[in-house]
Design a protein around this motif. Structure first.
Motif, PDB file in Angstrom:
ATOM      1  N   PRO B 169       0.797  -1.231   0.000  1.00 48.66           N
ATOM      2  CA  PRO B 169       0.000   0.000   0.000  1.00 48.66           C
ATOM      3  C   PRO B 169       0.838   1.294   0.000  1.00 48.66           C
ATOM      4  O   PRO B 169       0.275   2.353  -0.230  1.00 48.66           O
ATOM      5  CB  PRO B 169      -0.761  -0.121   1.306  1.00 48.66           C
ATOM      6  N   ASP B 170       2.186   1.203   0.263  1.00 46.67           N
ATOM      7  CA  ASP B 170       2.972   2.417   0.501  1.00 46.67           C
ATOM      8  C   ASP B 170       2.837   3.453  -0.623  1.00 46.67           C
ATOM      9  O   ASP B 170       2.403   4.581  -0.400  1.00 46.67           O
ATOM     10  CB  ASP B 170       4.463   2.058   0.670  1.00 46.67           C
ATOM     11  N   HIS B 171       3.236   3.043  -1.835  1.00 46.36           N
ATOM     12  CA  HIS B 171       3.259   3.984  -2.951  1.00 46.36           C
ATOM     13  C   HIS B 171       1.845   4.400  -3.348  1.00 46.36           C
ATOM     14  O   HIS B 171       1.567   5.594  -3.562  1.00 46.36           O
ATOM     15  CB  HIS B 171       3.985   3.345  -4.146  1.00 46.36           C
ATOM     16  N   ALA B 172       0.947   3.412  -3.411  1.00 46.78           N
ATOM     17  CA  ALA B 172      -0.437   3.688  -3.827  1.00 46.78           C
ATOM     18  C   ALA B 172      -1.096   4.704  -2.895  1.00 46.78           C
ATOM     19  O   ALA B 172      -1.779   5.628  -3.356  1.00 46.78           O
ATOM     20  CB  ALA B 172      -1.240   2.391  -3.867  1.00 46.78           C
ATOM     21  N   LEU B 173      -0.866   4.579  -1.590  1.00 49.41           N
ATOM     22  CA  LEU B 173      -1.489   5.505  -0.633  1.00 49.41           C
ATOM     23  C   LEU B 173      -0.982   6.929  -0.817  1.00 49.41           C
ATOM     24  O   LEU B 173      -1.760   7.880  -0.789  1.00 49.41           O
ATOM     25  CB  LEU B 173      -1.231   5.032   0.805  1.00 49.41           C
ATOM     26  N   SER B 174       0.342   7.061  -1.019  1.00 52.63           N
ATOM     27  CA  SER B 174       0.870   8.410  -1.208  1.00 52.63           C
ATOM     28  C   SER B 174       0.361   9.012  -2.516  1.00 52.63           C
ATOM     29  O   SER B 174       0.072  10.203  -2.607  1.00 52.63           O
ATOM     30  CB  SER B 174       2.397   8.421  -1.156  1.00 52.63           C
ATOM     31  N   GLU B 175       0.194   8.158  -3.557  1.00 52.99           N
ATOM     32  CA  GLU B 175      -0.348   8.637  -4.841  1.00 52.99           C
ATOM     33  C   GLU B 175      -1.785   9.130  -4.656  1.00 52.99           C
ATOM     34  O   GLU B 175      -2.155  10.174  -5.192  1.00 52.99           O
ATOM     35  CB  GLU B 175      -0.343   7.500  -5.882  1.00 52.99           C
ATOM     36  N   ILE B 176      -2.573   8.359  -3.891  1.00 55.29           N
ATOM     37  CA  ILE B 176      -3.978   8.747  -3.665  1.00 55.29           C
ATOM     38  C   ILE B 176      -4.042  10.073  -2.909  1.00 55.29           C
ATOM     39  O   ILE B 176      -4.845  10.960  -3.235  1.00 55.29           O
ATOM     40  CB  ILE B 176      -4.735   7.625  -2.897  1.00 55.29           C
ATOM     41  N   ALA B 177      -3.148  10.241  -1.942  1.00 54.19           N
ATOM     42  CA  ALA B 177      -3.126  11.490  -1.171  1.00 54.19           C
ATOM     43  C   ALA B 177      -2.820  12.676  -2.100  1.00 54.19           C
ATOM     44  O   ALA B 177      -3.513  13.702  -2.066  1.00 54.19           O
ATOM     45  CB  ALA B 177      -2.081  11.401  -0.063  1.00 54.19           C
TER      46      ALA B 177
END
Lengths: 147, 288
Positions: B169-177
Protein backbone atom coordinates in the motif's frame (compact mmCIF):
# COMPACT_ATOMS: atom_id res chain seq x y z
CA UNK A 1 15.15 -14.32 -98.28
CA UNK A 2 14.28 -10.76 -97.03
CA UNK A 3 12.13 -12.13 -94.15
CA UNK A 4 14.98 -14.37 -92.94
CA UNK A 5 17.31 -11.35 -92.60
CA UNK A 6 14.85 -9.47 -90.33
CA UNK A 7 15.85 -9.71 -86.63
CA UNK A 8 12.28 -8.95 -85.50
CA UNK A 9 9.28 -10.75 -86.91
CA UNK A 10 6.34 -8.74 -88.16
CA UNK A 11 4.15 -10.15 -85.34
CA UNK A 12 6.55 -9.25 -82.51
CA UNK A 13 7.19 -5.82 -84.00
CA UNK A 14 3.44 -5.16 -83.97
CA UNK A 15 3.29 -6.36 -80.35
CA UNK A 16 6.09 -3.98 -79.32
CA UNK A 17 4.44 -1.15 -81.27
CA UNK A 18 1.07 -1.67 -79.59
CA UNK A 19 2.72 -1.99 -76.14
CA UNK A 20 4.63 1.24 -76.78
CA UNK A 21 1.49 3.05 -77.91
CA UNK A 22 -0.41 1.73 -74.86
CA UNK A 23 2.34 2.93 -72.50
CA UNK A 24 2.48 6.32 -74.15
CA UNK A 25 -1.29 6.79 -73.97
CA UNK A 26 -1.57 5.56 -70.38
CA UNK A 27 1.32 7.82 -69.36
CA UNK A 28 -0.45 10.74 -71.01
CA UNK A 29 -3.71 9.83 -69.23
CA UNK A 30 -1.89 9.54 -65.90
CA UNK A 31 -0.25 12.93 -66.46
CA UNK A 32 -3.63 14.56 -67.07
CA UNK A 33 -5.26 12.50 -64.30
CA UNK A 34 -2.69 13.68 -61.73
CA UNK A 35 -3.65 17.24 -62.56
CA UNK A 36 -7.14 16.50 -61.19
CA UNK A 37 -5.58 16.01 -57.72
CA UNK A 38 -5.01 19.77 -57.52
CA UNK A 39 -7.78 22.38 -57.44
CA UNK A 40 -8.66 24.10 -60.69
CA UNK A 41 -7.02 27.51 -60.85
CA UNK A 42 -9.60 30.23 -60.94
CA UNK A 43 -9.44 32.80 -63.66
CA UNK A 44 -8.12 36.17 -62.57
CA UNK A 45 -11.09 38.28 -61.46
CA UNK A 46 -11.66 41.51 -63.38
CA UNK A 47 -10.71 44.86 -61.85
CA UNK A 48 -13.24 45.97 -59.24
CA UNK A 49 -14.69 49.49 -59.13
CA UNK A 50 -14.16 50.73 -55.57
CA UNK A 51 -14.84 54.48 -55.50
CA UNK A 52 -14.52 57.78 -57.34
CA UNK A 53 -11.04 59.30 -57.47
CA UNK A 54 -12.38 62.41 -55.73
CA UNK A 55 -13.32 60.26 -52.71
CA UNK A 56 -9.72 59.19 -52.05
CA UNK A 57 -8.42 61.29 -49.11
CA UNK A 58 -5.31 63.48 -49.12
CA UNK A 59 -1.74 62.20 -48.66
CA UNK A 60 -1.18 60.51 -45.29
CA UNK A 61 -4.78 59.44 -44.80
CA UNK A 62 -6.34 56.18 -45.90
CA UNK A 63 -9.68 55.10 -47.30
CA UNK A 64 -10.82 51.76 -45.92
CA UNK A 65 -12.29 49.45 -48.55
CA UNK A 66 -12.88 45.67 -48.67
CA UNK A 67 -11.34 43.06 -50.94
CA UNK A 68 -13.26 40.17 -52.53
CA UNK A 69 -13.02 38.16 -49.29
CA UNK A 70 -14.33 41.07 -47.20
CA UNK A 71 -10.94 41.83 -45.69
CA UNK A 72 -9.89 45.39 -44.91
CA UNK A 73 -7.72 47.06 -47.57
CA UNK A 74 -6.44 50.65 -47.61
CA UNK A 75 -6.60 52.93 -50.63
CA UNK A 76 -4.08 55.76 -50.30
CA UNK A 77 -2.65 58.66 -52.24
CA UNK A 78 1.11 58.97 -52.54
CA UNK A 79 2.91 62.35 -52.48
CA UNK A 80 3.17 62.28 -56.29
CA UNK A 81 -0.59 61.75 -56.60
CA UNK A 82 -0.39 58.06 -57.54
CA UNK A 83 -3.04 55.84 -55.92
CA UNK A 84 -1.97 52.67 -54.15
CA UNK A 85 -4.00 49.87 -52.57
CA UNK A 86 -2.38 48.10 -49.63
CA UNK A 87 -3.58 44.84 -48.06
CA UNK A 88 -3.78 44.52 -44.26
CA UNK A 89 -2.53 40.94 -43.92
CA UNK A 90 0.88 41.07 -42.21
CA UNK A 91 3.59 39.55 -44.42
CA UNK A 92 5.16 37.89 -41.35
CA UNK A 93 2.56 35.46 -40.00
CA UNK A 94 -0.79 36.65 -41.30
CA UNK A 95 -2.33 38.85 -38.59
CA UNK A 96 -4.26 42.00 -39.55
CA UNK A 97 -2.26 45.24 -39.37
CA UNK A 98 -3.63 48.59 -38.13
CA UNK A 99 -3.05 51.90 -39.91
CA UNK A 100 -1.91 54.73 -37.62
CA UNK A 101 -2.66 57.98 -39.52
CA UNK A 102 -0.72 60.15 -37.01
CA UNK A 103 2.45 58.08 -37.39
CA UNK A 104 1.66 57.36 -41.06
CA UNK A 105 2.53 53.71 -40.62
CA UNK A 106 1.05 50.23 -40.30
CA UNK A 107 1.50 48.25 -37.07
CA UNK A 108 0.97 44.53 -36.48
CA UNK A 109 -0.45 43.65 -33.05
CA UNK A 110 0.89 40.08 -33.06
CA UNK A 111 4.68 40.28 -33.31
CA UNK A 112 5.27 44.08 -33.32
CA UNK A 113 5.98 44.40 -37.06
CA UNK A 114 5.97 47.99 -38.40
CA UNK A 115 5.50 49.09 -42.05
CA UNK A 116 5.77 52.60 -43.50
CA UNK A 117 2.89 54.43 -45.21
CA UNK A 118 3.50 52.50 -48.42
CA UNK A 119 3.59 49.11 -46.74
CA UNK A 120 7.38 48.61 -46.73
CA UNK A 121 8.83 46.88 -43.62
CA UNK A 122 10.48 49.34 -41.21
CA UNK A 123 11.09 47.36 -38.01
CA UNK A 124 10.20 44.09 -36.30
CA UNK A 125 10.21 40.60 -37.80
CA UNK A 126 8.54 41.18 -41.23
CA UNK A 127 11.01 41.12 -44.12
CA UNK A 128 8.53 41.46 -47.00
CA UNK A 129 6.24 44.44 -47.72
CA UNK A 130 2.45 44.34 -47.32
CA UNK A 131 0.62 43.13 -50.40
CA UNK A 132 -0.11 45.80 -53.00
CA UNK A 133 -2.94 45.49 -55.48
CA UNK A 134 -2.63 47.08 -58.95
CA UNK A 135 -4.80 50.20 -58.94
CA UNK A 136 -5.89 52.25 -61.93
CA UNK A 137 -8.03 55.32 -62.55
CA UNK A 138 -10.34 55.29 -65.55
CA UNK A 139 -12.48 58.35 -66.25
CA UNK A 140 -12.34 59.48 -62.62
CA UNK A 141 -13.23 56.01 -61.27
CA UNK A 142 -10.83 53.89 -59.22
CA UNK A 143 -10.47 50.21 -60.13
CA UNK A 144 -8.47 47.66 -58.12
CA UNK A 145 -7.21 44.29 -59.38
CA UNK A 146 -7.64 41.93 -56.42
CA UNK A 147 -5.69 38.78 -57.25
CA UNK B 1 -18.68 26.28 -26.06
CA UNK B 2 -20.85 29.29 -25.23
CA UNK B 3 -23.72 26.92 -24.36
CA UNK B 4 -21.53 24.82 -22.04
CA UNK B 5 -20.05 27.92 -20.43
CA UNK B 6 -23.10 30.14 -20.10
CA UNK B 7 -26.25 27.98 -20.10
CA UNK B 8 -25.66 24.37 -19.07
CA UNK B 9 -25.87 23.63 -15.33
CA UNK B 10 -22.36 23.07 -13.97
CA UNK B 11 -21.09 23.46 -17.54
CA UNK B 12 -18.81 26.34 -16.64
CA UNK B 13 -17.41 24.40 -13.67
CA UNK B 14 -16.75 21.34 -15.83
CA UNK B 15 -15.01 23.47 -18.48
CA UNK B 16 -12.99 25.25 -15.79
CA UNK B 17 -11.84 21.90 -14.35
CA UNK B 18 -10.81 20.87 -17.88
CA UNK B 19 -8.87 24.11 -18.41
CA UNK B 20 -7.17 24.12 -15.01
CA UNK B 21 -6.40 20.42 -15.34
CA UNK B 22 -4.67 21.13 -18.66
CA UNK B 23 -2.66 23.95 -17.08
CA UNK B 24 -1.63 21.68 -14.18
CA UNK B 25 -0.60 18.96 -16.63
CA UNK B 26 1.78 21.30 -18.44
CA UNK B 27 3.18 22.73 -15.19
CA UNK B 28 3.87 19.25 -13.79
CA UNK B 29 5.37 18.05 -17.07
CA UNK B 30 7.78 21.01 -17.06
CA UNK B 31 8.65 20.38 -13.39
CA UNK B 32 9.18 16.67 -14.09
CA UNK B 33 11.50 17.43 -17.02
CA UNK B 34 13.37 20.00 -14.89
CA UNK B 35 13.95 17.31 -12.25
CA UNK B 36 15.13 14.81 -14.85
CA UNK B 37 17.47 17.44 -16.31
CA UNK B 38 18.95 18.60 -12.99
CA UNK B 39 19.57 15.07 -11.71
CA UNK B 40 20.94 13.98 -15.10
CA UNK B 41 18.48 11.08 -15.14
CA UNK B 42 18.57 11.00 -18.96
CA UNK B 43 22.19 9.83 -18.85
CA UNK B 44 23.54 6.26 -18.79
CA UNK B 45 21.71 5.38 -22.02
CA UNK B 46 18.30 6.44 -20.71
CA UNK B 47 17.83 8.22 -24.04
CA UNK B 48 14.66 6.41 -25.00
CA UNK B 49 12.73 7.60 -21.95
CA UNK B 50 13.89 11.22 -22.49
CA UNK B 51 13.08 11.24 -26.23
CA UNK B 52 9.64 9.69 -25.64
CA UNK B 53 9.11 12.17 -22.76
CA UNK B 54 10.14 15.18 -24.86
CA UNK B 55 7.74 14.06 -27.62
CA UNK B 56 5.05 13.64 -24.95
CA UNK B 57 5.61 17.28 -23.92
CA UNK B 58 5.24 18.30 -27.58
CA UNK B 59 1.98 16.36 -27.90
CA UNK B 60 0.70 17.85 -24.64
CA UNK B 61 1.44 21.36 -25.95
CA UNK B 62 -0.42 20.29 -29.10
CA UNK B 63 -3.38 19.30 -26.91
CA UNK B 64 -3.22 22.75 -25.28
CA UNK B 65 -3.09 24.49 -28.66
CA UNK B 66 -5.96 22.51 -30.21
CA UNK B 67 -7.90 22.90 -26.95
CA UNK B 68 -7.90 26.66 -26.90
CA UNK B 69 -8.31 26.83 -30.69
CA UNK B 70 -11.59 24.91 -30.43
CA UNK B 71 -13.12 27.61 -28.20
CA UNK B 72 -13.10 29.73 -31.39
CA UNK B 73 -12.45 33.03 -29.64
CA UNK B 74 -10.28 35.78 -31.12
CA UNK B 75 -7.15 34.23 -29.53
CA UNK B 76 -8.15 30.89 -31.12
CA UNK B 77 -8.62 32.29 -34.61
CA UNK B 78 -5.37 34.24 -34.67
CA UNK B 79 -3.41 31.39 -33.07
CA UNK B 80 -4.59 29.09 -35.88
CA UNK B 81 -3.70 31.77 -38.47
CA UNK B 82 -0.18 32.29 -37.09
CA UNK B 83 0.40 28.53 -36.70
CA UNK B 84 -0.74 27.82 -40.26
CA UNK B 85 1.70 30.47 -41.54
CA UNK B 86 4.48 28.95 -39.40
CA UNK B 87 3.70 25.58 -41.00
CA UNK B 88 3.98 27.20 -44.45
CA UNK B 89 7.61 28.05 -43.64
CA UNK B 90 8.55 24.35 -43.56
CA UNK B 91 10.81 23.82 -46.60
CA UNK B 92 9.36 21.99 -49.64
CA UNK B 93 6.18 20.59 -48.07
CA UNK B 94 5.05 23.73 -46.18
CA UNK B 95 2.15 24.59 -48.50
CA UNK B 96 0.88 21.02 -48.52
CA UNK B 97 1.08 20.76 -44.71
CA UNK B 98 -0.81 24.04 -44.32
CA UNK B 99 -3.55 22.72 -46.61
CA UNK B 100 -3.68 19.52 -44.56
CA UNK B 101 -3.80 21.44 -41.26
CA UNK B 102 -6.52 23.90 -42.32
CA UNK B 103 -8.49 21.53 -44.57
CA UNK B 104 -8.32 24.29 -47.20
CA UNK B 105 -6.36 27.41 -47.99
CA UNK B 106 -7.97 29.42 -45.19
CA UNK B 107 -9.68 28.73 -41.87
CA UNK B 108 -13.11 27.22 -42.47
CA UNK B 109 -15.64 25.00 -40.71
CA UNK B 110 -13.69 21.87 -41.69
CA UNK B 111 -10.65 23.32 -39.86
CA UNK B 112 -12.51 23.08 -36.56
CA UNK B 113 -13.52 19.47 -37.29
CA UNK B 114 -9.89 18.69 -38.05
CA UNK B 115 -8.68 20.32 -34.82
CA UNK B 116 -11.40 18.47 -32.91
CA UNK B 117 -10.26 15.15 -34.38
CA UNK B 118 -6.69 16.02 -33.37
CA UNK B 119 -7.77 17.03 -29.84
CA UNK B 120 -9.95 14.03 -29.02
CA UNK B 121 -8.53 11.22 -31.15
CA UNK B 122 -5.13 11.58 -32.76
CA UNK B 123 -3.19 13.42 -30.04
CA UNK B 124 -4.64 11.36 -27.14
CA UNK B 125 -3.83 8.15 -29.07
CA UNK B 126 -0.28 9.47 -29.61
CA UNK B 127 0.04 10.35 -25.93
CA UNK B 128 -1.16 6.86 -24.91
CA UNK B 129 1.33 5.14 -27.26
CA UNK B 130 4.27 7.35 -26.28
CA UNK B 131 3.28 7.04 -22.61
CA UNK B 132 3.59 3.26 -22.87
CA UNK B 133 6.96 3.58 -24.66
CA UNK B 134 8.11 6.07 -21.98
CA UNK B 135 7.18 3.68 -19.16
CA UNK B 136 8.72 0.74 -21.07
CA UNK B 137 12.09 2.50 -21.19
CA UNK B 138 11.83 3.46 -17.52
CA UNK B 139 11.13 -0.18 -16.61
CA UNK B 140 13.82 -1.48 -18.99
CA UNK B 141 16.70 0.38 -17.35
CA UNK B 142 15.12 0.91 -13.94
CA UNK B 143 14.61 4.15 -12.05
CA UNK B 144 17.56 6.49 -12.02
CA UNK B 145 19.19 6.77 -8.61
CA UNK B 146 20.69 10.20 -8.11
CA UNK B 147 23.95 10.61 -6.19
CA UNK B 148 27.13 8.56 -6.00
CA UNK B 149 27.92 5.01 -4.88
CA UNK B 150 27.89 6.08 -1.21
CA UNK B 151 24.31 7.37 -1.55
CA UNK B 152 23.26 4.12 -3.22
CA UNK B 153 24.81 2.06 -0.42
CA UNK B 154 22.99 4.23 2.10
CA UNK B 155 19.74 3.55 0.22
CA UNK B 156 20.43 -0.19 0.44
CA UNK B 157 21.06 0.12 4.19
CA UNK B 158 17.75 1.91 4.69
CA UNK B 159 15.95 -0.82 2.71
CA UNK B 160 17.68 -3.49 4.82
CA UNK B 161 16.73 -1.69 8.02
CA UNK B 162 13.18 -0.60 7.26
CA UNK B 163 12.10 -3.14 4.66
CA UNK B 164 11.12 -2.72 1.00
CA UNK B 165 8.95 0.23 -0.02
CA UNK B 166 6.02 -1.63 -1.55
CA UNK B 167 3.94 -0.40 -4.45
CA UNK B 168 0.88 -1.40 -2.45
CA UNK B 169 0.00 0.00 0.00
CA UNK B 170 2.97 2.42 0.50
CA UNK B 171 3.26 3.98 -2.95
CA UNK B 172 -0.44 3.69 -3.83
CA UNK B 173 -1.49 5.50 -0.63
CA UNK B 174 0.87 8.41 -1.21
CA UNK B 175 -0.35 8.64 -4.84
CA UNK B 176 -3.98 8.75 -3.66
CA UNK B 177 -3.13 11.49 -1.17
CA UNK B 178 -1.44 13.60 -3.88
CA UNK B 179 -4.36 12.92 -6.24
CA UNK B 180 -6.88 14.15 -3.67
CA UNK B 181 -4.89 17.33 -3.01
CA UNK B 182 -4.69 17.99 -6.75
CA UNK B 183 -8.44 17.47 -7.22
CA UNK B 184 -9.05 19.92 -4.39
CA UNK B 185 -6.63 22.50 -5.86
CA UNK B 186 -8.18 22.21 -9.35
CA UNK B 187 -11.73 22.48 -7.95
CA UNK B 188 -10.83 25.52 -5.84
CA UNK B 189 -9.12 27.29 -8.74
CA UNK B 190 -12.06 26.42 -11.03
CA UNK B 191 -14.49 27.98 -8.53
CA UNK B 192 -12.35 31.07 -7.90
CA UNK B 193 -11.16 31.66 -11.47
CA UNK B 194 -13.69 29.98 -13.79
CA UNK B 195 -13.22 29.73 -17.56
CA UNK B 196 -15.06 32.45 -19.48
CA UNK B 197 -15.89 33.15 -23.10
CA UNK B 198 -13.69 35.75 -24.80
CA UNK B 199 -14.56 37.84 -27.87
CA UNK B 200 -15.82 35.59 -30.69
CA UNK B 201 -13.45 34.94 -33.60
CA UNK B 202 -13.38 37.78 -36.13
CA UNK B 203 -11.38 36.99 -39.28
CA UNK B 204 -11.30 40.69 -40.23
CA UNK B 205 -9.70 42.22 -37.14
CA UNK B 206 -6.75 41.07 -35.03
CA UNK B 207 -7.21 42.44 -31.48
CA UNK B 208 -4.69 45.13 -30.54
CA UNK B 209 -3.35 43.21 -27.55
CA UNK B 210 -3.17 39.55 -28.41
CA UNK B 211 -1.12 36.85 -26.75
CA UNK B 212 -1.15 33.06 -26.85
CA UNK B 213 -1.50 30.89 -23.74
CA UNK B 214 1.30 31.36 -21.18
CA UNK B 215 3.22 28.21 -22.16
CA UNK B 216 3.81 29.62 -25.65
CA UNK B 217 5.07 33.03 -24.41
CA UNK B 218 8.81 32.29 -25.01
CA UNK B 219 8.12 31.17 -28.60
CA UNK B 220 5.89 34.21 -29.13
CA UNK B 221 8.79 36.41 -27.93
CA UNK B 222 11.26 34.61 -30.20
CA UNK B 223 9.02 35.26 -33.24
CA UNK B 224 9.04 38.96 -32.36
CA UNK B 225 12.82 39.16 -32.03
CA UNK B 226 13.98 37.19 -35.05
CA UNK B 227 13.13 38.56 -38.51
CA UNK B 228 11.31 36.69 -41.24
CA UNK B 229 11.09 32.93 -41.26
CA UNK B 230 14.41 32.61 -39.38
CA UNK B 231 12.41 32.59 -36.12
CA UNK B 232 10.42 29.60 -37.33
CA UNK B 233 13.61 27.73 -38.34
CA UNK B 234 15.24 28.50 -34.97
CA UNK B 235 12.12 27.20 -33.19
CA UNK B 236 12.43 23.96 -35.16
CA UNK B 237 16.13 23.62 -34.29
CA UNK B 238 15.39 24.23 -30.58
CA UNK B 239 12.74 21.49 -30.68
CA UNK B 240 15.18 19.03 -32.32
CA UNK B 241 17.96 19.89 -29.82
CA UNK B 242 15.50 19.45 -26.94
CA UNK B 243 14.35 16.02 -28.11
CA UNK B 244 17.93 14.86 -28.80
CA UNK B 245 19.37 16.45 -25.64
CA UNK B 246 20.80 13.19 -24.14
CA UNK B 247 22.70 12.47 -27.38
CA UNK B 248 23.99 16.07 -27.52
CA UNK B 249 25.04 15.66 -23.90
CA UNK B 250 26.93 12.44 -24.45
CA UNK B 251 28.70 13.38 -27.67
CA UNK B 252 29.22 17.12 -27.24
CA UNK B 253 28.86 18.43 -23.69
CA UNK B 254 30.59 15.53 -21.92
CA UNK B 255 33.47 15.75 -24.42
CA UNK B 256 33.88 19.42 -23.45
CA UNK B 257 33.74 18.38 -19.77
CA UNK B 258 36.80 16.20 -20.39
CA UNK B 259 38.73 19.24 -21.69
CA UNK B 260 38.19 20.80 -18.26
CA UNK B 261 39.26 17.47 -16.69
CA UNK B 262 35.82 16.83 -15.19
CA UNK B 263 35.67 20.10 -13.27
CA UNK B 264 32.82 21.40 -15.43
CA UNK B 265 29.23 20.34 -16.15
CA UNK B 266 28.70 22.05 -19.49
CA UNK B 267 25.27 20.47 -19.99
CA UNK B 268 24.06 22.05 -16.73
CA UNK B 269 25.43 25.46 -17.73
CA UNK B 270 23.86 25.33 -21.21
CA UNK B 271 20.59 23.96 -19.83
CA UNK B 272 20.30 26.60 -17.11
CA UNK B 273 21.09 29.33 -19.64
CA UNK B 274 18.26 28.07 -21.89
CA UNK B 275 15.88 27.86 -18.90
CA UNK B 276 16.80 31.43 -17.82
CA UNK B 277 16.17 32.80 -21.34
CA UNK B 278 12.90 30.82 -21.47
CA UNK B 279 11.74 32.27 -18.12
CA UNK B 280 12.95 35.78 -19.02
CA UNK B 281 10.99 35.82 -22.29
CA UNK B 282 7.94 34.34 -20.55
CA UNK B 283 8.03 37.09 -17.88
CA UNK B 284 8.57 39.86 -20.48
CA UNK B 285 5.50 38.70 -22.41
CA UNK B 286 3.45 38.18 -19.23
CA UNK B 287 3.96 41.73 -18.01
CA UNK B 288 4.27 43.38 -21.45
Amino acid sequence: MGEKENLVSRRSFLAWLSAGAFSLMSGFAAFIGLGFLYPVKRQKPPALFVCLESEVPLVGEALEIRDLKGRKVFLMRKADGELITIGTVCSHLGCTVFYRPKKKRFECPCHDGVFDGEGNPVSGPPSRPLERYPTEVREGKVFVHFA
Amino acid sequence: MAFITEHERYGQFLRSVHQWGATFMIVFLLLHMLRVFVTGAYRAYRWGAWIAGACLLGLTLGMGFTGYSLVYEQISYWAITVTSNIITSVPLVGGMLKHLFLAGDEINTATLSRLYALHVQILPAGIACLGIIHLFFVRLLGMYMPGNQKDRDEEKNITAREGVYHFFPDHALSEIAVFLYLVLAICLLSLLFPAKMGSPADPLITPEHIKPEWYFYPFFRLLKLVPGTAGVIIMGLIAVAFVLWPILDQYVFQKVDKVFKGRMEVSLLVGFLVILVYLWWAVVEAIG
